[in-house]
Structures are given as structure tokens and as C-alpha cells.
Design a protein around this motif. Structure first.
Motif, short mmCIF file in Angstrom:
data_model
loop_
_atom_site.label_atom_id
_atom_site.label_comp_id
_atom_site.label_asym_id
_atom_site.label_seq_id
_atom_site.Cartn_x
_atom_site.Cartn_y
_atom_site.Cartn_z
N SER A 77 -4.61 -9.11 2.15
CA SER A 77 -4.35 -10.55 2.24
C SER A 77 -2.87 -10.89 2.21
CB SER A 77 -5.07 -11.28 1.11
OG SER A 77 -4.58 -10.83 -0.15
N TRP A 78 -2.02 -9.87 2.09
CA TRP A 78 -0.57 -10.13 1.98
C TRP A 78 -0.05 -10.73 3.28
CZ3 TRP A 78 4.03 -8.62 4.28
CH2 TRP A 78 5.19 -8.89 3.53
N GLY A 86 -3.86 -5.46 10.22
CA GLY A 86 -3.95 -4.14 10.85
C GLY A 86 -3.22 -3.04 10.13
N MET A 87 -2.14 -3.41 9.40
CA MET A 87 -1.36 -2.38 8.73
C MET A 87 -1.53 -2.44 7.22
SD MET A 87 2.12 -2.64 10.92
CE MET A 87 2.84 -1.26 10.05
N ALA A 88 -2.34 -3.39 6.74
CA ALA A 88 -2.39 -3.62 5.30
C ALA A 88 -3.08 -2.51 4.54
CB ALA A 88 -3.10 -4.94 5.02
N HIS A 89 -3.92 -1.70 5.24
CA HIS A 89 -4.64 -0.66 4.51
C HIS A 89 -3.74 0.50 4.14
CE1 HIS A 89 -4.58 0.80 8.66
NE2 HIS A 89 -4.74 2.00 8.16
N ARG A 90 -2.52 0.55 4.72
CA ARG A 90 -1.64 1.66 4.38
C ARG A 90 -1.02 1.40 3.01
NH1 ARG A 90 -0.54 1.60 9.86
NH2 ARG A 90 1.47 0.61 9.76
N ASN A 91 -1.09 2.37 2.17
CA ASN A 91 -0.66 2.24 0.78
C ASN A 91 0.66 2.97 0.64
OD1 ASN A 91 -0.74 1.78 -1.96
ND2 ASN A 91 -1.83 3.68 -2.37
N ARG A 92 1.76 2.19 0.54
CA ARG A 92 3.05 2.86 0.58
C ARG A 92 4.11 2.10 -0.21
NH1 ARG A 92 4.26 4.64 5.00
NH2 ARG A 92 2.41 4.16 6.16
N SER A 93 5.11 2.84 -0.63
CA SER A 93 6.35 2.27 -1.12
C SER A 93 7.42 3.28 -0.81
CB SER A 93 6.23 1.96 -2.61
OG SER A 93 7.43 1.40 -3.07
N PHE A 94 8.53 3.22 -1.52
CA PHE A 94 9.65 4.08 -1.18
C PHE A 94 9.74 5.27 -2.12
CE2 PHE A 94 10.68 0.09 0.75
CZ PHE A 94 11.19 0.49 1.97
N GLY A 95 9.60 6.46 -1.54
CA GLY A 95 9.96 7.68 -2.23
C GLY A 95 8.89 8.34 -3.05
#
Length: 391
Positions: A213-214, A177-186
Motif C-alpha cells: 500500500s506504500w 508491481g514492485m511492492a512485494h520486493r523486500n529490500r533495504s540497503f546493505g
């Protein structure tokens, strides 16, 4: 994290003594005198700090365990231990370059880079909690501090509660459900910013991604894979640093595991086996915490929770009660029913205020852990690379 069947006898006993004592006994056996070196004292201080901090974390009541303040305290302990470990590695490069310590340190850096994805997933979970807070703000706006409670306010609150219930159910049941969000820090990705703001409110987009798939459970297993205590001979050959590497690796695994247990994230799974020789001074508190968290996860009202964070549990209980009140309310309101609704809304407001106050500092600490891991790994690999080049 598999245990070694042959790890018994003299090797286990060696861990029971301090590293400094072990070194002294070796030198004494050779007929020499030995004063503790700066490295001896550094390693003793490191092991003591780990033991003290995790003992402090373990002696808490169930009301504090897995709460936002406790999670922040856990991350603070991790960051302090990480910094002390980093200095030990940097200050003793000549030892770190040698076998088998060079392999152990390299393995630690590989484990640490796997923890970066966990940090990103936890960041997603924090954002998910913020989205839940927005729905609860609608409930509180409708039912708290209103001079008059009418059908319109109840309909608005009821819709927000239904949306919240659906969102939390999706979070429990979906592994993507949350895997489509593409994010990291900063780092923001301007091209996708508008799309995310339209579909997910104030979610921010980052340049690192967690794929569909993570799995948090599989990532934890990868961090703990082949993590075994060093042999006594390796501790001696490395002047004690091998034990520090194992200690920091174990801390890394436990902290990431506890974060996954507490915060909503993709494919949460807590089936990581901790097999730590109990003769390590910090083994008892970490194993105790592991058992307590597992026990909490097995409770009937926590088994299907989005996360074991105590504030999520309180929020869930409060919103369930509020939902029952809005479902059974008839108009015109009786004084008793109105008083009951207002009291429940005030209790929910206190819970929400506590969550909002704790999320920003928690996110900053997760961000700091992410950057510290990156910096320490880069710094260490550069040093190891230079050494290999010089050789």
C-alpha cells in the motif's frame, strides 16, 4: 506544503537580508559593536553553498535536465549540504537544545526518516531499469554485430521487445508491481534469496520493506507536511539556525521529489506544492527546477512515462523504433532494410551503455544518502536525548 497567509511584511523582508546582516542590525540598534561569530560565518557559508549548488543545477538545458549525470549531481549537492548542516547542528548543541529550535530539529529528523522509504523505492526503480537492460541485451545480441541477420534473430529480438513493452506498461499502470520486493540497503535476507533469483533474475533481497500500500506520492506529502518558513523571531532566538533547518528540510523534500519524478517507483505522483519565500537566496533556482520538471512531465510523450529520467525516454523512443522495424521486416532482407536495422541497433547500444555506466554510481549515491540520513538522525537524537536527560 502549505503556505502561511500571514507570512508577509517584516518577516519576509528579514529573509531577504543575510542572517549576518540581520544580527548586525540588531546589535547596532542596541548600541553595541559586533564582529561576525563563527556561527554567523557557518550559516552564511551554508546558505551560500545551497544557493550556488542549486543555481548550478538549474542552469542546464533540457537535454541535461533529469539525465543520469544531472541526478548524480543533484545527489552530490544534497550530500554536501547534508554534511555541512550536520556539523552546524553538532557544533551548536547548546542552541539546538532550546525552544523552539529543539522542536524544529526534531521535526527535521522525522521528515528525514520518511525519506528512507523513498530511497528504498528509488533503489527498486534502479533494479527495474537493470531488468529492462537485460531484455535489451537480448535485442542487441540478436541484431547488433551479427554477420548475418535471419528470421531467428528477428524472432528473438521481437520477443524481447514485447516483453520489455509489457514490463514498462505494467510499471506505468500498476501501483503495487514492485511492492512485494523486500529490500533495504546493505542487508541480505538469505531465506528469500533463492526465490527472488528464480523469479526476478538477479534482484537482491533486503531486510527493509516497502508495503503493497506504500505510495511515493503520499510519502512526499508526508515529508512536506507543515513545512513552513520560520518566523523572524524564531530566527533571531535561534541565532539563525532555524533558517538553516528550514533550508535543509526544503532541500530534503525537493531532492526526494526529483528522484521520484525521474526514477520508476511505486505510485509516482508529483503533486507536491512548493511554497518557498522567494527571498531565500536558493528559492529561485529550486522553484525554477520545480517548474521545469513539472513542465517536462506534462509533455505529451512524457505524461505516461515510467519515469522522467532522460535515458528512459531515449530508451523508450529507440525501442519503439526497433519494434516497428522488426514488425515490418520481410525476408529475405533488402540491403536498405538491413542497414536501417543495424543503424538502429547501434543507436540503441549507445543508449544502453550510457544507462549501464550511470546506474551503479547512482545506486551508490542513493545508498550513501540513505546511510547519511540514518547516521545524522541517530547522532542528532542521541545528542538531544542526552541534553534532555542532563536537564
Amino acid at each position: 506544503m502549505p503556505a502561511t497567509a500571514d507570512y508577509q511584511g517584516s518577516a519576509a523582508a528579514a529573509f531577504g537580508r543575510s542572517l549576518l546582516s540581520l544580527r548586525r542590525e540588531q546589535v547596532h540598534a542596541m548600541g553595541e559593536t559586533h564582529e561576525p561569530s563563527s556561527l554567523d560565518l557557518e550559516l552564511e557559508a551554508f546558505q551560500k553553498q545551497v544557493s550556488d549548488r542549486f543555481t548550478d543545477l538549474s542552469v542546464v538545458g533540457l537535454q541535461e535536465l533529469l539525465s543520469l549525470p544531472w541526478i548524480r549531481k543533484l545527489l552530490d549537492a544534497f550530500l554536501c549540504c547534508q554534511e555541512e548542516f550536520r556539523l552546524i547542528i553538532l557544533n551548536n548543541r547548546s542552541l539546538v537544545y532550546r525552544q523552539p529550535l529543539d522542536r524544529m530539529v526534531h521535526d527535521f529528523f522525522e521528515r528525514s526518516v520518511k525519506a528512507l522509504d523513498v530511497c528504498n523505492a528509488i533503489r527498486d526503480g534502479i533494479e527495474q531499469i537493470r531488468e529492462w537492460m537485460k531484455l535489451l541485451d537480448i535485442v542487441l545480441c540478436a541484431l547488433d554485430n551479427q554477420r548475418f541477420l535471419g528470421e531467428g534473430q528477428f524472432r528473438r529480438a521481437k520477443k524481447a521487445l514485447v516483453d520489455l513493452s509489457i514490463s514498462m506498461l505494467d510499471e506505468r499502470e500498476s501501483t503495487t508491481g514492485m511492492a512485494h520486493r523486500n529490500r533495504s540497503f546493505g542487508r541480505q535476507n538469505p531465506s528469500s534469496r533463492d526465490q527472488h533469483q528464480r523469479s526476478l533474475g538477479h534482484f537482491r533481497s533486503f531486510s527493509w520493506s516497502v508495503s503493497r500500500s506504500w505510495s511515493a506520492a503520499k510519502q512526499l506529502q508526508a515529508i512536506g507536511n507543515n513545512l513552513v518558513a520560520p518566523r523572524a523571531s524564531d530566527i533571531v532566538a535561534s541565532n539563525g539556525i532555524a533558517a538553516a533547518v528550514y533550508t535543509m528540510s526544503s532541500i530534503l523534500l525537493f531532492v526526494m521529489w526529483a528522484l521520484v519524478a525521474a526514477i520508476p517507483c511505486q505510485d509516482r505522483g508529483l503533486h507536491v506544492h512548493f511554497s518557498i519565500p522567494r527571498n531565500f537566496p536558493w528559492a529561485a533556482p529550486i522553484l525554477s527546477l520545480h517548474d521545469k520538471i513539472l513542465e517536462e512531465s506534462r509533455k505529451r510523450d512524457r505524461r505516461n512515462a515510467s519515469g522522467l529520467l532522460r535515458e528512459i525516454h531515449l530508451m523508450d523512443k529507440s525501442t519503439r523504433l526497433m519494434g516497428e522495424l522488426t514488425d515490418t521486416t520481410h525476408f529475405p532482407l533488402t540491403e536498405e532494410k538491413e542497414r536501417e536495422v543495424r543503424q538502429s541497433a547501434q543507436e540503441l547500444r549507445l543508449i544502453c551503455e550510457g544507462i549501464k555506466e550511470g546506474l551503479d554510481p547512482l545506486e551508490r549515491q542513493v545508498r550513501e544518502a540513505f546511510h547519511r540520513i540514518v547516521h545524522s538522525r541517530t547522532e542528532g537524537l542521541v545528542s538531544l536525548g542526552r541534553a534532555n536527560h542532563n536537564d
